[in-house]
Structure formats: structure tokens, C-alpha cells
Design an enzyme around this catalytic site. Structure first.
Site, mmCIF file in Angstrom:
data_model
loop_
_atom_site.group_PDB
_atom_site.id
_atom_site.type_symbol
_atom_site.label_atom_id
_atom_site.label_comp_id
_atom_site.label_asym_id
_atom_site.label_seq_id
_atom_site.Cartn_x
_atom_site.Cartn_y
_atom_site.Cartn_z
ATOM 1 N N HIS A 155 -0.080 -11.946 1.063
ATOM 2 C CA HIS A 155 -1.093 -11.113 0.398
ATOM 3 C C HIS A 155 -1.783 -11.849 -0.759
ATOM 4 O O HIS A 155 -2.991 -11.736 -0.959
ATOM 5 C CB HIS A 155 -0.420 -9.831 -0.113
ATOM 6 C CG HIS A 155 -1.335 -8.648 -0.177
ATOM 7 N ND1 HIS A 155 -0.890 -7.357 -0.033
ATOM 8 C CD2 HIS A 155 -2.675 -8.539 -0.382
ATOM 9 C CE1 HIS A 155 -1.917 -6.529 -0.147
ATOM 10 N NE2 HIS A 155 -3.003 -7.225 -0.361
ATOM 11 N N PRO A 195 -15.624 -4.576 2.624
ATOM 12 C CA PRO A 195 -16.961 -4.940 3.116
ATOM 13 C C PRO A 195 -18.055 -3.990 2.642
ATOM 14 O O PRO A 195 -19.240 -4.329 2.706
ATOM 15 C CB PRO A 195 -16.799 -4.863 4.646
ATOM 16 C CG PRO A 195 -15.691 -3.882 4.868
ATOM 17 C CD PRO A 195 -14.740 -4.106 3.719
ATOM 18 N N LEU A 196 -17.647 -2.808 2.160
ATOM 19 C CA LEU A 196 -18.625 -1.840 1.650
ATOM 20 C C LEU A 196 -18.670 -1.846 0.119
ATOM 21 O O LEU A 196 -19.202 -0.911 -0.490
ATOM 22 C CB LEU A 196 -18.277 -0.431 2.162
ATOM 23 C CG LEU A 196 -18.351 -0.265 3.683
ATOM 24 C CD1 LEU A 196 -17.736 1.064 4.115
ATOM 25 C CD2 LEU A 196 -19.802 -0.364 4.168
ATOM 26 N N GLY A 197 -18.078 -2.882 -0.487
ATOM 27 C CA GLY A 197 -18.053 -2.910 -1.956
ATOM 28 C C GLY A 197 -17.324 -1.695 -2.510
ATOM 29 O O GLY A 197 -17.712 -1.146 -3.521
ATOM 30 N N GLY A 249 -17.327 1.182 -1.396
ATOM 31 C CA GLY A 249 -18.161 2.380 -1.265
ATOM 32 C C GLY A 249 -19.541 2.186 -1.879
ATOM 33 O O GLY A 249 -20.490 2.873 -1.513
ATOM 34 N N PHE A 250 -19.661 1.225 -2.809
ATOM 35 C CA PHE A 250 -20.932 1.053 -3.538
ATOM 36 C C PHE A 250 -22.086 0.772 -2.578
ATOM 37 O O PHE A 250 -23.170 1.341 -2.698
ATOM 38 C CB PHE A 250 -20.808 -0.112 -4.540
ATOM 39 C CG PHE A 250 -21.818 -0.082 -5.637
ATOM 40 C CD1 PHE A 250 -21.470 0.364 -6.908
ATOM 41 C CD2 PHE A 250 -23.136 -0.479 -5.428
ATOM 42 C CE1 PHE A 250 -22.410 0.409 -7.929
ATOM 43 C CE2 PHE A 250 -24.084 -0.432 -6.442
ATOM 44 C CZ PHE A 250 -23.714 0.006 -7.697
ATOM 45 N N TYR A 290 0.852 -1.200 0.000
ATOM 46 C CA TYR A 290 0.000 0.000 0.000
ATOM 47 C C TYR A 290 0.883 1.243 0.000
ATOM 48 O O TYR A 290 1.573 1.531 0.967
ATOM 49 C CB TYR A 290 -0.950 0.022 1.201
ATOM 50 C CG TYR A 290 -1.942 -1.125 1.263
ATOM 51 C CD1 TYR A 290 -2.245 -1.890 0.133
ATOM 52 C CD2 TYR A 290 -2.590 -1.443 2.449
ATOM 53 C CE1 TYR A 290 -3.147 -2.940 0.196
ATOM 54 C CE2 TYR A 290 -3.502 -2.491 2.518
ATOM 55 C CZ TYR A 290 -3.768 -3.237 1.392
ATOM 56 O OH TYR A 290 -4.663 -4.281 1.460
HETATM 57 N N1 LIG Z 1 -6.232 -8.434 1.057
HETATM 58 C C1 LIG Z 1 -6.499 -7.739 -0.025
HETATM 59 O O1 LIG Z 1 -6.157 -8.121 -1.128
HETATM 60 C C2 LIG Z 1 -7.220 -6.421 0.111
HETATM 61 C C3 LIG Z 1 -7.807 -5.805 -1.007
HETATM 62 C C4 LIG Z 1 -8.484 -4.600 -0.824
HETATM 63 C C5 LIG Z 1 -8.574 -4.029 0.431
HETATM 64 N N2 LIG Z 1 -7.978 -4.640 1.507
HETATM 65 C C6 LIG Z 1 -8.053 -4.064 2.870
HETATM 66 O O2 LIG Z 1 -9.432 -3.958 3.217
HETATM 67 C C7 LIG Z 1 -9.725 -2.632 3.657
HETATM 68 C C8 LIG Z 1 -11.159 -2.301 3.328
HETATM 69 O O3 LIG Z 1 -11.429 -2.423 1.958
HETATM 70 P P1 LIG Z 1 -11.545 -1.181 0.977
HETATM 71 O O4 LIG Z 1 -11.096 0.041 1.697
HETATM 72 O O5 LIG Z 1 -10.860 -1.544 -0.269
HETATM 73 O O6 LIG Z 1 -13.100 -1.111 0.634
HETATM 74 P P2 LIG Z 1 -14.397 -0.763 1.501
HETATM 75 O O7 LIG Z 1 -14.083 -0.775 2.928
HETATM 76 O O8 LIG Z 1 -15.461 -1.644 0.993
HETATM 77 O O9 LIG Z 1 -14.747 0.714 0.967
HETATM 78 C C9 LIG Z 1 -13.895 1.801 1.098
HETATM 79 C C10 LIG Z 1 -14.542 2.970 0.394
HETATM 80 O O10 LIG Z 1 -15.801 3.261 1.017
HETATM 81 C C11 LIG Z 1 -15.832 4.597 1.466
HETATM 82 N N3 LIG Z 1 -16.523 4.604 2.761
HETATM 83 C C12 LIG Z 1 -16.090 4.076 3.933
HETATM 84 N N4 LIG Z 1 -17.002 4.283 4.905
HETATM 85 C C13 LIG Z 1 -18.027 4.940 4.325
HETATM 86 C C14 LIG Z 1 -19.257 5.440 4.816
HETATM 87 N N5 LIG Z 1 -19.624 5.262 6.084
HETATM 88 N N6 LIG Z 1 -20.068 6.104 3.942
HETATM 89 C C15 LIG Z 1 -19.729 6.272 2.649
HETATM 90 N N7 LIG Z 1 -18.576 5.795 2.125
HETATM 91 C C16 LIG Z 1 -17.730 5.161 2.963
HETATM 92 C C17 LIG Z 1 -14.395 5.045 1.585
HETATM 93 O O11 LIG Z 1 -14.337 6.430 1.393
HETATM 94 P P3 LIG Z 1 -13.068 7.362 1.804
HETATM 95 O O12 LIG Z 1 -11.886 6.742 1.106
HETATM 96 O O13 LIG Z 1 -13.467 8.664 1.232
HETATM 97 O O14 LIG Z 1 -12.935 7.351 3.257
HETATM 98 C C18 LIG Z 1 -13.732 4.257 0.455
HETATM 99 O O15 LIG Z 1 -13.895 4.935 -0.766
HETATM 100 C C19 LIG Z 1 -8.689 -1.778 2.902
HETATM 101 O O16 LIG Z 1 -8.515 -0.516 3.528
HETATM 102 C C20 LIG Z 1 -7.457 -2.657 2.988
HETATM 103 O O17 LIG Z 1 -6.803 -2.489 4.237
HETATM 104 C C21 LIG Z 1 -7.322 -5.826 1.347
#
Ligand SMILES: NC(=O)c1ccc[n+]([C@@H]2O[C@H](COP(=O)([O-])OP(=O)(O)OC[C@H]3O[C@@H](n4cnc5c(N)ncnc54)[C@H](OP(=O)(O)O)[C@@H]3O)[C@@H](O)[C@H]2O)c1
Length: 332
Positions: free
Chosen positions: A128, A208-210, A212-213, A60
Site C-alpha cells: 500500500h 480518478p474523480l478527484g 468527487g470534485f 479500509y
Molecule cells: N492506493 C491508495 O493509496 C488509495 C487511496 C485512495 C483510494 N484508493 C482506492 O481508489 C478507489 C477510488 O478512489 P476514491 O474512492 O478515493 O475517489 P474517487 O473515485 O475519485 O471519488 C469517490 C467519490 O466520488 C463520488 N462519486 C463517485 N461516482 C460519482 C458520480 N458518478 N457522480 C458524483 N459523485 C460520484 C463518491 O460518492 P459516494 O461515496 O457517495 O458514492 C465518492 O465520494 C477507492 O475506492 C479505493 O479503493 C486507493
């Protein structure tokens, strides 16, 4: 409110919701939108709210996300469970050139992570992505040696398939699998989740939030900047986007009925899927963090769960979660 959860059967305990830190350094929005002060304030606010589980990775940034988390946790290290990951090969400019889980590389990567995080131990170390050129036994053997040396406490895998999980767990107990799991990504349900339960391995759902979707704050792929992951995400493109908005309307409808936010319903659904599951919603803002943490208090009835389960099944969600190239790195 955020009751601790056991991840795996070896003794690792984390807050029911963690904080994904990736977006503080990459993937969502532009460099200009990222504000280190707000990111650090978000990490500190997380600790105040009882979030102990912080997710980062060598890749990252690369590197800068671990440095950011290390800076934020200075003087607060003992309050946190730090999870990080190795496994990508990075060239001298920091670009991903492939995968690398060779034992000697793991050791170098972990030394770098420890330095950047400003700590003498990593609580949870994940591979990873599975590197098919290295037998998983060799990889986990090298990870286990780091446990024996006290540099790592618990081991994890990410996006690993059934056979890999079994083989890895036979070498050294695996505490957690981190893979994509959410209302709109259910690939783990038929076989991986039962396997994790058979072996006593916890699940850490990423995205978990897709991305942001599911929180309802979405734009079409072409409206995101070049650097944003969602610009090339098939689920955000063209007719897929429209179909997915229709499917996700069940989430926003239930959220409206309960006077909560759609993203909170998506997180509450995951938390109701089992107490061996600790999602890591990602955000770089205190406002979203606070909303996400509050999701832990939401009660969903059996009927609510059924409605959600059926609204976003695989045949209602349009498009793969990754491009073909990214999909090829997923072990199944
Ligand atoms: N192991 C793997 O291969 C892998 C792959 C992907 C991710 N990850 C890990 O998983 C974590 C979570 O996944 P992710 O960040 O990719 O996706 P996510 O948690 O599904 O979604 C993140 C997105 O949602 C937005 N968001 C968060 N809370 C919100 C709310 N309450 N209302 C509206 N929008 C909201 C964030 O906005 P902002 O950015 O504007 O805050 C960001 O754009 C990552 O941070 C990373 O550490 C691991």
C-alpha cells in the site's frame, strides 16, 4: 462496452473500469450514510455491467471493507478479480500506527485478508505504501513467495517512486502500479508513466474523480462531516476550492456540450490516456456506478483531450492532494 484491458505483461486482464470499494466503509460521508445493502447491491450490479475488478485493502475500515467485499462475492468469486493491499501497521484498536512491510508481517496480513475475503487466493496484491525501513527487495521477495504458494496471482505497488519500481520489478514482475492519477493530479506523467511503459507495468489510477470534485458534486471542506477525508483535503479548502472550481469548469463545460456528466468526462479522459490504464472510481451507490460505467462509451477527440489536458495542469490546480503528514508516506 467494458472491454477488458491487460494490466502488465504477465497475463492479468481486468475490466477497463474497476470499482473502488473503500468508500463503502470509510472516508466519504458518515457511518449513518453507509448502507451495507446498497453497497452489496452496487458490487452485484457492477458484475452485471461487466466490471470484474474490485479494489479493497486491509486498512479500509480497517478490515471491514474486505469482509464486505467477501460477503458480496460469496458464490460469485470466480467472476471477480480481487485486488487488496497490505502495508500499514495497525494497533489493537485498528488505528494506523505507521507502516510495516516486513516479510513476516506481510504473511500475517495476507492470511487475514484471505480469511476476510473468503477466498484462497488474491488476484492482485499491492504494497500500500513503501516502507523505507525495509528494503523493497525483501518486501517483494516475501510477496513473490506468496505467488509461489498460489495464495497471490499478481503483484502491485502503490504510490511507489521510480527507483522503488525498478528495484521491485527486478525481484519479481510487477503487474500494476496503483497511484493517484486524474485530470487534476498529473504527477505521474513526466517520469512514472514512461517508466511503467518501459517495464510493461499497468496503471490503476485511484481517486480518478478527484474524490468527487471532478464529478461536480462538491462542497467546501468545512461543510463535510469530521470523518470525511475532504474536510482536511487542501484542495477543498478556502481559496484553493474557488480556484479549483474555476479550473474544473472546463470539465463541466465539455460535459454539457456532450450532454454527459462531468465525472464521465474525467473517466473517459483517463481511458483515452492508454489501454494499459484501468481506473477504479469509488462509489457506494448503484446510481453513480451505472453513470461511471457508461463513461467507457464516450469518445473524446484529440481536440477534446487537448482542451482537458491544458485546463487542469499543475499550475491551475491549487493545493496539495494530501496533508503534509500523508504526503510524507508517498515514495518519490
Ligand atoms: N492506493 C491508495 O493509496 C488509495 C487511496 C485512495 C483510494 N484508493 C482506492 O481508489 C478507489 C477510488 O478512489 P476514491 O474512492 O478515493 O475517489 P474517487 O473515485 O475519485 O471519488 C469517490 C467519490 O466520488 C463520488 N462519486 C463517485 N461516482 C460519482 C458520480 N458518478 N457522480 C458524483 N459523485 C460520484 C463518491 O460518492 P459516494 O461515496 O457517495 O458514492 C465518492 O465520494 C477507492 O475506492 C479505493 O479503493 C486507493
Amino acid at each position: 462496452m467494458l472491454t477488458p484491458r491487460k494490466l502488465g505483461t504477465q497475463g492479468l486482464t481486468v475490466s477497463a473500469l474497476g470499482l473502488g470499494c473503500m468508500g463503502m466503509s470509510q472516508s466519504y460521508g458518515t457511518q449513518e450514510e453507509r448502507d451495507e445493502r446498497e453497497s452489496i447491491a452496487t458490487i452485484h450490479r457492477a458484475l452485471e455491467l461487466g466490471v470484474t475488478f474490485f479494489d479493497t485493502a486491509e486498512v479500509y475500515g480497517p478490515y471491514t471493507n474486505e469482509e464486505l467485499l467477501g460477503r458480496a462475492l460469496r458464490g460469485k468469486r470466480e467472476q471477480a478479480i480481487i485486488a487488496t493491499k497490505f502495508g500499514f501497521a495497525l494497533d489493537k484498536d485498528g488505528a494506523i500506527s505507521g507502516l510495516n512491510s516486513r516479510p513476516e508481517h506481510i504473511r500475517t496480513a495476507v492470511e487475514g485478508s484471505l480469511r476476510r475475503l473468503g477466498t484462497d487466493h488474491i488476484d492482485l496484491l499491492y504494497q500500500h505504501r513503501v516502507d523505507r525501513s525495509v528494503p523493497i527487495e525483501e518486501t517483494v521477495g516475501a510477496m513473490a513467495a506468496l505467488v509461489a504458494e498460489g495464495k497471490v496471482r499478481y503483484l502491485g505497488l502503490s504510490e511507489a517512486g521510480e527507483q522503488t519500481i525498478r528495484r521491485a520489478h527486478a525481484v519479481h514482475p510487477i503487474a500494476a502500479l496503483q497511484s493517484e492519477y486524474s485530470l487534476w493530479e498529473r504527477n505521474l506523467e513526466p517520469r512514472i508513466l514512461p517508466l511503467l511503459r518501459e517495464l510493461g507495468i499497468g496503471l490503476v489510477p485511484f481517486a480518478p474523480l478527484g474524490r468527487g470534485f471532478l464529478a461536480g458534486h462538491v462542497k467546501r471542506a468545512e461543510e463535510y462531516p469530521e470523518s470525511d477525508f475532504r474536510r482536511n483535503d487542501p484542495r477543498y479548502q478556502g481559496a484553493n476550492f474557488d480556484a479549483n472550481l474555476r479550473a474544473a469548469s472546463a470539465v463541466s463545460k465539455l460535459a454539457a456540450d456532450k450532454s454527459v456528466a462531468a465525472g464521465q468526462i474525467a473517466l473517459a479522459w483517463l481511458l483515452h490516456k492508454g489501454d494499459d490504464i484501468a481506473p477504479i472510481p469509488g462509489t457506494k451507490r448503484r446510481r453513480y456506478l451505472e453513470e461511471n460505467v457508461a463513461a467507457a462509451a464516450i469518445q473524446l477527440s484529440t481536440e477534446d483531450m487537448h482542451k482537458l489536458d491544458t485546463a487542469l495542469q499543475a499550475d491551475q490546480v491549487a493545493g496539495q492532494r494530501y496533508s503534509e503528514k500523508q504526503m510524507a508516506t508517498v515514495d518519490r
